[in-house]
Design an enzyme around this catalytic site. Structure first.
Site, mmCIF file in Angstrom:
data_model
loop_
_atom_site.group_PDB
_atom_site.id
_atom_site.type_symbol
_atom_site.label_atom_id
_atom_site.label_comp_id
_atom_site.label_asym_id
_atom_site.label_seq_id
_atom_site.Cartn_x
_atom_site.Cartn_y
_atom_site.Cartn_z
ATOM 1 N N GLY A 43 -19.876 -47.204 -6.544
ATOM 2 C CA GLY A 43 -19.575 -45.888 -5.903
ATOM 3 C C GLY A 43 -19.251 -45.957 -4.403
ATOM 4 O O GLY A 43 -18.354 -45.074 -4.032
ATOM 5 N N ASP A 99 -22.266 -43.291 -2.228
ATOM 6 C CA ASP A 99 -21.306 -42.257 -2.318
ATOM 7 C C ASP A 99 -21.747 -40.897 -2.103
ATOM 8 O O ASP A 99 -21.329 -40.001 -1.487
ATOM 9 C CB ASP A 99 -20.497 -42.500 -3.845
ATOM 10 N N ASP A 102 -27.518 -36.782 -5.259
ATOM 11 C CA ASP A 102 -27.633 -35.785 -6.171
ATOM 12 C C ASP A 102 -29.199 -35.613 -6.175
ATOM 13 O O ASP A 102 -29.566 -34.527 -5.269
ATOM 14 C CB ASP A 102 -27.037 -36.394 -7.407
ATOM 15 N N VAL A 152 -17.861 -34.519 -9.356
ATOM 16 C CA VAL A 152 -16.796 -34.972 -8.509
ATOM 17 C C VAL A 152 -16.558 -36.403 -8.944
ATOM 18 O O VAL A 152 -17.225 -37.148 -9.268
ATOM 19 C CB VAL A 152 -16.912 -34.654 -6.937
ATOM 20 N N ASP A 158 -16.652 -42.241 -10.000
ATOM 21 C CA ASP A 158 -15.880 -42.446 -11.432
ATOM 22 C C ASP A 158 -16.303 -41.248 -12.228
ATOM 23 O O ASP A 158 -17.208 -40.643 -12.240
ATOM 24 C CB ASP A 158 -16.356 -43.901 -11.597
HETATM 25 P P1 5GP Z 1 -29.326 -39.450 -7.766
HETATM 26 O O1 5GP Z 1 -30.155 -40.372 -8.029
HETATM 27 O O2 5GP Z 1 -29.278 -39.061 -6.418
HETATM 28 O O3 5GP Z 1 -29.525 -38.243 -8.934
HETATM 29 O O4 5GP Z 1 -27.832 -39.948 -8.355
HETATM 30 C C1 5GP Z 1 -27.082 -40.612 -7.495
HETATM 31 C C2 5GP Z 1 -25.794 -41.342 -8.408
HETATM 32 O O5 5GP Z 1 -25.663 -40.433 -9.463
HETATM 33 C C3 5GP Z 1 -24.645 -41.267 -7.580
HETATM 34 O O6 5GP Z 1 -24.825 -42.718 -6.647
HETATM 35 C C4 5GP Z 1 -23.498 -41.439 -8.339
HETATM 36 O O7 5GP Z 1 -23.317 -42.768 -8.824
HETATM 37 C C5 5GP Z 1 -24.071 -40.363 -9.437
HETATM 38 N N1 5GP Z 1 -23.480 -39.023 -9.238
HETATM 39 C C6 5GP Z 1 -24.163 -38.061 -8.890
HETATM 40 N N2 5GP Z 1 -23.452 -37.117 -8.758
HETATM 41 C C7 5GP Z 1 -22.293 -37.348 -9.132
HETATM 42 C C8 5GP Z 1 -20.842 -36.768 -9.200
HETATM 43 O O8 5GP Z 1 -20.853 -35.667 -8.930
HETATM 44 N N3 5GP Z 1 -19.919 -37.529 -9.529
HETATM 45 C C9 5GP Z 1 -20.101 -38.835 -9.916
HETATM 46 N N4 5GP Z 1 -18.988 -39.718 -10.214
HETATM 47 N N5 5GP Z 1 -21.216 -39.516 -9.862
HETATM 48 C C10 5GP Z 1 -22.366 -38.522 -9.554
#
Ligand code: 5GP
Length: 179
Positions: A43, A99, A102, A152, A158
């Site tokens: 990403g 990228d 979250d 998104v 993706d």
């Molecule tokens: P976290 O560990 O912070 O919950 O997740 C981070 C990863 O989840 C990001 O690097 C991404 O790959 C994926 N992710 C989180 N939100 C989104 C989103 O809205 N769209 C996409 N395509 N991937 C997301």
């Protein structure tokens, strides 16, 4: 392809303008340092390549690929390294380029993992941040845009490995999920 995008959240012009601002700030902050940017695959690849071109320093770059265990909608915090760095980072000024943050669980793992390798400094730069969804207590040093809690795509992000090539950040149309 445009039919698959419900709305454009951040257009190409706004992305490029913000990336330039971040690059100016990073150039300033790392002027006398040994900057190693770590792009988190896949990403982070579009954001990283735009950003690095605008940083006016002799930086180095490396790549890591990680994946979360658990379902795609629920982050478990258990992360597996699929591709590790090619080099040691001890004594280097490391900047993780992601990228999107979250829940922050992936970054929390990455930060702990990289800190154990004794870099001189470790900071984080994310293109997008969804602060409402945060679970892990992490600090992001450089944020492109705060966005609402919507799924998104584009600019590296993706859905089922597609849409990473969109030059803007968009919200996926519901009819793509049901295809
Ligand atoms: P976290 O560990 O912070 O919950 O997740 C981070 C990863 O989840 C990001 O690097 C991404 O790959 C994926 N992710 C989180 N939100 C989104 C989103 O809205 N769209 C996409 N395509 N991937 C997301």
């Amino acid at each position: 392809m445009l039919d698959d995008v419900k709305k454009v959240l951040i257009d190409e012009g706004a992305l490029q303008k913000r990336v330039k601002e971040l690059a100016i700030q990073i150039t300033e902050d790392y002027r006398d340092k040994d900057l190693l940017m770590i792009c988190i695959l896949k990403g982070g690849v579009v954001f990283t390549s735009d950003l690095m071109k605008l940083i006016n320093l002799p930086l180095a770059i490396d790549f890591m690929a990680v994946s979360s265990y658990g379902s795609s909608t629920k982050s478990s915090g258990v992360v597996r390294i699929q591709k590790d760095l090619d080099q040691e980072i001890e004594g280097k000024d490391v900047l993780i380029v992601e990228d999107i943050v979250d829940t922050g669980l992936t970054l929390h793992y990455l930060i702990e993992n990289l800190l154990s390798r004794k870099p001189a400094s470790l900071k984080v730069c994310c293109c997008l941040d969804k602060p409402e969804r945060r679970v892990a207590d992490i600090h992001v040093d450089y944020v492109g845009f705060n966005i609402p809690d919507e799924f998104v795509i584009g600019y590296g992000l993706d859905f089922a490995e597609k849409y990473r090539n969109l030059p803007y950040i968009g919200v996926l149309s519901e009819n793509v999920y049901s295809k």
